[in-house]
Design a protein around this motif. Structure first.
Motif, mmCIF file in Angstrom:
data_model
loop_
_atom_site.group_PDB
_atom_site.id
_atom_site.type_symbol
_atom_site.label_atom_id
_atom_site.label_comp_id
_atom_site.label_asym_id
_atom_site.label_seq_id
_atom_site.Cartn_x
_atom_site.Cartn_y
_atom_site.Cartn_z
ATOM 1 N N ALA A 220 1.000 -1.162 0.150
ATOM 2 C CA ALA A 220 0.127 0.451 -0.032
ATOM 3 C C ALA A 220 1.133 1.165 0.166
ATOM 4 N N TRP A 221 1.457 1.595 0.810
ATOM 5 C CA TRP A 221 3.324 2.141 0.525
ATOM 6 C C TRP A 221 3.588 2.752 -0.424
ATOM 7 N N THR A 227 1.635 7.279 -6.392
ATOM 8 C CA THR A 227 0.179 8.450 -6.993
ATOM 9 C C THR A 227 -0.208 8.762 -6.115
ATOM 10 N N LYS A 228 0.058 9.362 -4.438
ATOM 11 C CA LYS A 228 -0.292 9.695 -3.752
ATOM 12 C C LYS A 228 -1.838 9.839 -3.325
ATOM 13 N N ASP A 229 -2.104 8.184 -3.370
ATOM 14 C CA ASP A 229 -3.756 7.969 -4.134
ATOM 15 C C ASP A 229 -3.839 7.355 -1.531
ATOM 16 N N GLU A 230 -4.164 8.542 -1.368
ATOM 17 C CA GLU A 230 -4.548 8.976 0.452
ATOM 18 C C GLU A 230 -5.353 7.772 0.291
ATOM 19 N N ALA A 231 -6.410 6.947 -0.183
ATOM 20 C CA ALA A 231 -7.038 6.075 -0.662
ATOM 21 C C ALA A 231 -7.005 4.609 -0.006
ATOM 22 N N SER A 256 0.493 -3.990 -7.652
ATOM 23 C CA SER A 256 -0.792 -3.286 -8.591
ATOM 24 C C SER A 256 -2.394 -3.696 -8.040
ATOM 25 N N GLY A 257 -3.222 -2.690 -8.180
ATOM 26 C CA GLY A 257 -4.618 -2.668 -7.857
ATOM 27 C C GLY A 257 -4.850 -3.207 -6.517
ATOM 28 N N TYR A 258 -4.127 -2.226 -5.711
ATOM 29 C CA TYR A 258 -4.404 -2.618 -4.359
ATOM 30 C C TYR A 258 -6.024 -1.631 -3.550
ATOM 31 N N ARG A 259 -6.760 -2.481 -2.720
ATOM 32 C CA ARG A 259 -7.303 -1.974 -1.802
ATOM 33 C C ARG A 259 -8.001 -2.459 -1.451
ATOM 34 N N LEU A 260 -9.015 -1.656 0.261
ATOM 35 C CA LEU A 260 -9.456 -2.285 0.639
ATOM 36 C C LEU A 260 -10.997 -3.141 0.913
ATOM 37 N N LEU A 261 -11.693 -4.618 1.298
ATOM 38 C CA LEU A 261 -12.924 -5.118 1.141
ATOM 39 C C LEU A 261 -13.501 -4.842 1.961
ATOM 40 N N ASP A 262 -14.480 -4.133 2.007
ATOM 41 C CA ASP A 262 -15.114 -4.004 3.464
ATOM 42 C C ASP A 262 -16.426 -4.372 3.422
#
Length: 291
Positions: A220-221, A227-231, A256-262
């Motif tokens: 993520a870091w 990208t500086k995408d704070e999400a 690539s493609g990191y995101r949370l699953l909520d």
């Protein structure tokens, strides 16, 4: 080859609540994992509590519901062990599964490796869950995990509930107001002077910095720096980004493609993670061997 990897703390196995009462959240967890991508290739799980009981009944249920195979469950002194599931049609059969020194970590550890076409050494996966009770204990566990991840060469993925703040001092601070007193006690640095009302806690980053010292990269870091995408830095629990995915240095260029699953809500007290690894983008220039 593109690999989609999901990381999830199940929360008491997804089968009960923290008071031991039945609470079958597995259908919600399966929905979350299956919904992470059109094809999920690897699932790295924490808190696989009681998944070994009744002939590994829950492990078999997970394999069926996710349409994945599994490596043997990691040994665990606490009973809150880890699990790894994988898509055999994509990765093939595992070539090594090594739980050596697994009980040196409170919740256990084991490394599993796969021979991937084009890589001069196996690709290894090690689900992690560091002790929440002591940063000093977790610091030792982090070095075990980092070392065991490299058991079959330089291509390794560590992911799970790290329980401590991300490594960089530039990372957003935890929400200390949401922390329980016992988490404040274990996840923040001990004050050298008297602790007085209104003092500002400082996150203890030693555990994750031990992974950096061993050559691992926080997915993520790493992507945030590009990208500086704070999400990418959003908390995975109530107060901090304690669930993390780490890759050894040669893999960093392929993530690539990191995101949370909520979703669905209520599946666990932890959000899940998903990211993609392009195995063709792995740096294979220095395929050293463990010794």
């Amino acid at each position: 080859m593109q690999l989609t990897i999901v990381v999830q703390n199940l929360g008491h196995g997804g089968l009960k609540n923290g008071d031991g009462e039945p609470d079958d959240r597995w259908p919600l967890l399966a929905e979350r994992i299956n919904g992470a991508a059109d094809r999920v290739d690897v699932v790295m799980l924490c808190e696989a509590v009681d998944w070994h009981l009744y002939g590994h009944k829950q492990l078999a249920r997970a394999m069926r519901d996710l349409d994945l195979d599994a490596v043997p469950l990691a040994p665990s002194r606490s009973g809150y062990g880890t699990a790894l599931l994988y898509r055999r049609e994509v990765l093939g059969r595992w070539s090594r599964h090594n739980p050596d020194f697994g009980t040196e970590a409170l919740h256990g550890l084991a490394v599993s490796s796969f021979d991937i076409e084009g890589l001069p050494a196996p690709l290894s996966f090690l689900p992690v869950h560091f002790t929440p009770f002591s940063a000093e204990g977790a610091l030792i566990e982090a070095n075990y995990v980092a070392t065991r991840g490299y058991r079959y060469g330089p291509f390794a993925i560590l992911a799970g509930d790290c329980n401590y703040a991300p490594a960089s001092s530039r990372h957003p601070l935890p929400d200390f107001a949401e922390m329980r007193p016992y988490n404040l006690g274990s996840r923040t640095l001990l004050q050298e002077d008297d602790i007085v009302p209104g003092h500002k806690p400082e996150p203890d980053r030693r555990v994750t910095r031990k992974l950096v010292q061993n050559g691992y990269v926080d997915v993520a870091w790493h992507l945030y720096e590009k990208t500086k995408d704070e999400a990418l830095l959003a908390p995975t629990g109530t107060d901090d980004r304690i669930d993390q995915a780490w890759v050894s240095g040669p893999l960093a260029g392929g993530v690539s493609g990191y995101r949370l699953l909520d979703q669905p809500a209520g599946a666990s007290d932890h959000h899940g993670l998903v990211f993609t690894l392009d195995t063709e983008a792995i740096d294979t220039a220095s395929p050293w061997a463990y010794r």
